[in-house]
Every structure is written in structure tokens, then in C-alpha cells.
Design a protein around this motif. Structure first.
Motif, PDB file in Angstrom:
ATOM      1  N   UNK A 300      -8.233  53.887  47.800  1.00 17.31           N
ATOM      2  CA  UNK A 300      -7.105  53.785  46.894  1.00 17.31           C
ATOM      3  C   UNK A 300      -7.522  53.256  45.538  1.00 17.31           C
ATOM      4  N   UNK A 301      -7.100  53.912  44.474  1.00 14.07           N
ATOM      5  CA  UNK A 301      -7.459  53.499  43.120  1.00 14.07           C
ATOM      6  C   UNK A 301      -6.582  52.323  42.709  1.00 14.07           C
ATOM      7  N   UNK A 302      -7.222  51.190  42.450  1.00 12.09           N
ATOM      8  CA  UNK A 302      -6.505  49.986  42.037  1.00 12.09           C
ATOM      9  C   UNK A 302      -6.358  49.948  40.524  1.00 12.09           C
ATOM     10  N   UNK A 303      -7.429  50.271  39.824  1.00 12.47           N
ATOM     11  CA  UNK A 303      -7.380  50.292  38.358  1.00 12.47           C
ATOM     12  C   UNK A 303      -8.342  51.354  37.839  1.00 12.47           C
ATOM     13  N   UNK A 304      -8.070  51.830  36.638  1.00 11.39           N
ATOM     14  CA  UNK A 304      -8.879  52.867  36.005  1.00 11.39           C
ATOM     15  C   UNK A 304      -9.333  52.362  34.635  1.00 11.39           C
ATOM     16  N   UNK A 307     -10.634  55.334  29.089  1.00 10.93           N
ATOM     17  CA  UNK A 307     -11.677  56.144  28.471  1.00 10.93           C
ATOM     18  C   UNK A 307     -12.834  56.459  29.382  1.00 10.93           C
ATOM     19  N   UNK A 308     -12.777  55.989  30.635  1.00 10.97           N
ATOM     20  CA  UNK A 308     -13.856  56.239  31.582  1.00 10.97           C
ATOM     21  C   UNK A 308     -13.758  57.615  32.211  1.00 10.97           C
ATOM     22  N   UNK A 309     -14.706  57.967  33.077  1.00 13.00           N
ATOM     23  CA  UNK A 309     -14.741  59.306  33.676  1.00 13.00           C
ATOM     24  C   UNK A 309     -13.457  59.677  34.422  1.00 13.00           C
ATOM     25  N   UNK A 310     -12.964  58.770  35.270  1.00 13.88           N
ATOM     26  CA  UNK A 310     -11.756  59.076  36.037  1.00 13.88           C
ATOM     27  C   UNK A 310     -10.543  59.198  35.125  1.00 13.88           C
ATOM     28  N   UNK A 311     -10.469  58.319  34.130  1.00 18.62           N
ATOM     29  CA  UNK A 311      -9.356  58.356  33.182  1.00 18.62           C
ATOM     30  C   UNK A 311      -9.322  59.688  32.443  1.00 18.62           C
ATOM     31  N   UNK A 312     -10.481  60.135  32.001  1.00 16.49           N
ATOM     32  CA  UNK A 312     -10.555  61.405  31.277  1.00 16.49           C
ATOM     33  C   UNK A 312     -10.160  62.591  32.160  1.00 16.49           C
ATOM     34  N   UNK A 313     -10.395  62.444  33.472  1.00 14.42           N
ATOM     35  CA  UNK A 313     -10.066  63.533  34.400  1.00 14.42           C
ATOM     36  C   UNK A 313      -8.624  63.460  34.884  1.00 14.42           C
ATOM     37  N   UNK A 314      -7.896  62.414  34.474  1.00 13.81           N
ATOM     38  CA  UNK A 314      -6.487  62.316  34.812  1.00 13.81           C
ATOM     39  C   UNK A 314      -6.149  61.497  36.034  1.00 13.81           C
ATOM     40  N   UNK A 316      -5.213  58.162  38.210  1.00 13.47           N
ATOM     41  CA  UNK A 316      -4.409  57.000  37.865  1.00 13.47           C
ATOM     42  C   UNK A 316      -4.414  55.993  39.009  1.00 13.47           C
ATOM     43  N   UNK A 317      -4.079  54.743  38.674  1.00 17.21           N
ATOM     44  CA  UNK A 317      -3.894  53.733  39.714  1.00 17.21           C
ATOM     45  C   UNK A 317      -2.826  54.208  40.684  1.00 17.21           C
ATOM     46  N   UNK A 354      -1.599  62.055  45.424  1.00 21.39           N
ATOM     47  CA  UNK A 354      -0.666  61.351  44.539  1.00 21.39           C
ATOM     48  C   UNK A 354       0.761  61.730  44.935  1.00 21.39           C
ATOM     49  N   UNK A 355       1.536  60.726  45.285  1.00 15.61           N
ATOM     50  CA  UNK A 355       2.936  60.951  45.668  1.00 15.61           C
ATOM     51  C   UNK A 355       3.070  62.006  46.769  1.00 15.61           C
ATOM     52  N   UNK A 356       2.123  61.960  47.717  1.00 18.53           N
ATOM     53  CA  UNK A 356       2.171  62.854  48.862  1.00 18.53           C
ATOM     54  C   UNK A 356       1.574  64.224  48.641  1.00 18.53           C
ATOM     55  N   UNK A 357       1.215  64.531  47.391  1.00 22.95           N
ATOM     56  CA  UNK A 357       0.634  65.847  47.084  1.00 22.95           C
ATOM     57  C   UNK A 357      -0.879  65.721  46.889  1.00 22.95           C
TER      58      UNK A 357
END
Length: 369
Positions: A300-304, A307-314, A316-317, A354-357
Motif C-alpha cells: 500500500x502506498x503511504x506517501x509519494x 516529482x518522483x517516478x511514481x508521482x510522474x506516472x500518476x 497516489x497515496x 485504486x478504489x477497487x479498480x
């Protein structure tokens, strides 16, 4: 993906001094008992009176190699006291820099360093600690003349079956040496969580050895018979069976090339500027199903990081990562293990919920800080 082994750092800080005293007492009692049983007229007699057991046959050349390596490298091995914790370090250069494990220094910033000949106890301060790879550098306040830096090997030339010696201060028994072989290379191992590294360290490309590594050996040297350090002794495997004690004959060392790369950065810049390891730029926790079987289902993503790799790819926590590339991710530990085998700059598909999807994003991996 490399196999991953459950391991534990070799220090338990609060018990180190007590363990050293207990070990010394145990050795004294054992020696006394042996001496007593071997003296006096009431001792047991050999059934073959008048003959002595033959000395074991030893290759003089190999024995000489062992002795020469000990004489050449042991002067580069020091004992580090950090509060109540005892560990080992390796003299890195003649300026007083000493490399050790991050879990040896812990949260301390000042240390007592005892040289291998026990002639001096010197003060040292922290240069930098990098728990991500369980490495640290400390520096002597007033380096004495005559320091003997160790010679570090080229890790690419380490081969399974090589004879190695582990040098350090197990249980506070200074300047101890054990022997074994290189059992495997390229292991990925994960150690437990700590105050300095809440998510625990996952370390790639470790050298596995059969040489005995015990508490206090951490930060010491794994050495070949060419008098070169091939790795920094760091971890022992835990038996996954009942009791969960240390698994004998299975220890791990950080490869020399990784050590020199990171130590050079710490000494030059006061930090690690390029770990060479891949990262998503997120913090995670293991997601476990509730109300059911308690099965681990993802990271589970706690924080992003902005400007990092995951943030740029969309990402989210709140997202739950379930796959990286073709590998299923069922926990934060698994995600760390998979990333340890990747390289910065690689593009990898990340599957998440994300949200079940279920969604997929392509992430260009960044560098682990």
C-alpha cells in the motif's frame, strides 16, 4: 529474481557488553575444566599406554597461507564501541576513515575505537550512515601514524568455493578469525526493521559464506587468501523452524565493490549521492486482508515523493501495488526485493488497485536515496 533469505543483524546493542563478559567467563571455565581433567593421578588413562595420537595432517602451504593472511589483514580490523554496543570496523584509509555497518553505529554519532593490537583506544565521529545498504563510515578524531588500510577486492572476481576468513570481534573477543568458503554470490537478503530504517533494509548482491559470523562480527572483514577484503560481514540467516535461532554456516557480507563505491561517496560528499539502486519514490506498508484469512495482498502506498517516478506516472497515496513487471507483489518486503534487482532509468509496468479498480502505469525508475 534472486532468492531472499530471512536474516538478522549481528548486534543487539543492549546486550553486547554482557555477552562479552559471559563469553570470557565461559571460556575461562572451559579452560579450567579441561586443565583439571587432564592433571593428577586419578585421570582416565589411554587404553594404548605409551603411545600418543598422531598429529592431524595439515597442508603446510595452506596453513602458511592462512597465517600470512591473518598477519597481513588483522591490523586493519578494529573494535567499535557505540554506547553499550560492540561491533567491528575496517580501516579504509590512512586519514582515519573506518567502514562498518549502519546497524553497528545505530543512532550514535561518537565512538570509541580500539586498534587490533589493543595498544590504543581512540575517539571517532560519524561521517555518514546509510541504513538502506547497512553501511556507515566513521572517522578517527586524531588518526595515529602507521594505520594500515585494508585492500578491497574486485567483487566480480569472487567465486563460489573460494576459501575465506572472517575477521572481527565476536561477543567482544577481539581479533578473532574464523574460516570457511564462499557459498554463493548475488544473494538478495532482507533484514528486520530498526529505528534507523523503519521499513528494513533489502540488500542485493550479497556474498554468502560458511565462515562463522557471530554477534560482534558485524562490520568486520571477509577476506580471501590474497589478503583482500571481499566483503563486509553483516548478517546471519535465521532458522525458519521452531525457535527461530541463528542458522549455522549461513552468513552474508556486503560485496567489496559496493562498499568502496558507497564509502567513497560518504567520505567525499558526506552522504550517498548515487546508490545505483532503483526506486519508485514512495513509502509503503503491507496491506493485509481484514475479516478473512489475514493474507498479505500488496504494497500500500503511504506517501509519494513529489516529482518522483511514481508521482510522474500518476500513482497516489492509497493505491495498492500488486505487480511490478511480471512479478506479483504481496507485501512491502517483496516490492523492495524486486526493486533491488532493477536499475535506475528502466521503464517498468506497475499494476495497482485504486478504489477497487485495477490499473497499470509505466514508471521510469529513479535512484534510491
Amino acid at each position: 529474481m534472486s532468492s531472499t533469505v530471512k536474516v538478522a543483524p549481528m548486534e543487539t546493542p543492549a546486550r553486547r557488553t554482557a555477552l562479552a563478559a559471559a563469553a570470557a567467563a565461559s571460556l575461562l571455565l572451559t579452560a579450567t575444566a579441561c586443565s583439571s581433567s587432564g592433571s593428577g593421578g586419578s585421570g582416565a588413562k589411554s587404553s594404548d599406554a605409551g603411545s600418543a595420537a598422531p598429529a592431524p595432517s595439515v597442508s603446510n602451504d595452506l596453513q602458511t597461507d592462512y597465517q600470512n593472511t591473518v598477519k597481513a589483514v588483522l591490523p586493519s580490523i578494529v573494535q567499535i564501541t557505540a554506547g553499550s554496543s560492540l561491533g567491528t570496523g575496517i580501516v579504509y584509509d590512512n586519514k582515519g576513515d573506518i567502514v562498518t555497518n549502519a546497524h553497528v553505529v545505530g543512532s550514535a554519532t561518537s565512538f570509541q575505537v580500539t586498534l587490533s593490537d589493543q595498544s590504543k583506544t581512540l575517539t571517532a565521529s560519524l561521517v555518514y550512515s546509510y541504513p538502506t545498504n547497512d553501511l556507515a563510515v566513521i572517522k578517527l578524531t586524531n588518526p595515529p601514524s602507521g594505520l594500515k588500510p585494508a585492500v578491497f577486492a574486485d567483487s566480480s572476481k569472487v567465486e563460489v568455493g573460494q576459501i575465506v576468513l572472517a575477521m572481527g570481534n565476536p561477543l567482544g573477543l577481539s581479533s578473532s578469525v574464523t574460516q570457511g568458503i564462499v557459498s554463493a554470490v548475488g544473494r538478495t537478503v532482507s533484514e528486520g526493521k530498526s529505528q534507523e530504517n523503519p521499513q528494513g533494509a533489502t540488500i542485493p548482491n550479497m556474498v554468502q559464506t560458511s565462515a562463522a559470523i557471530n554477534p560482534g562480527n558485524s562490520g568486520g572483514a571477509l577476506v580471501n587468501l590474497s589478503n583482500q577484503v571481499i566483503g563486509v560481514n553483516t548478517l546471519a540467516a535465521l532458522d525458519s523452524g521452531e525457535g527461530g535461532g541463528q542458522a549455522p554456516g549461513i552468513g552474508f557480507a556486503i560485496p567489496a565493490s559496493t562498499v568502496t563505491n558507497l564509502a567513497d561517496q560518504m567520505i567525499k560528499s558526506g552522504k550517498v549521492t548515487d546508490s545505483g539502486r532503483a526506486a519508485l519514490g514512495i513509502s509503503t506498508r503491507t496491506v493485509i486482508t481484514t475479516g478473512g484469512d489475514g493474507k498479505e495482498t500488496g504494497a500500500g502506498v503511504v506517501s509519494v515523493t513529489s516529482g518522483g517516478p511514481a508521482d510522474k506516472a500518476g500513482l497516489k497515496a492509497g493505491d495498492v501495488i500488486t505487480k511490478l513487471g511480471d512479478t506479483t507483489i504481496d507485501s512491502s518486503a517483496t516490492l523492495s526485493e524486486v526493486l533491488a534487482s532493477e536499475k535506475p532509468g528502466q521503464q517498468v509496468p506497475v499494476t495497482y488497485v485504486r478504489d477497487g479498480a485495477t490499473k497499470t502505469a509505466t514508471v521510469t525508475l529513479g535512484t534510491l536515496g
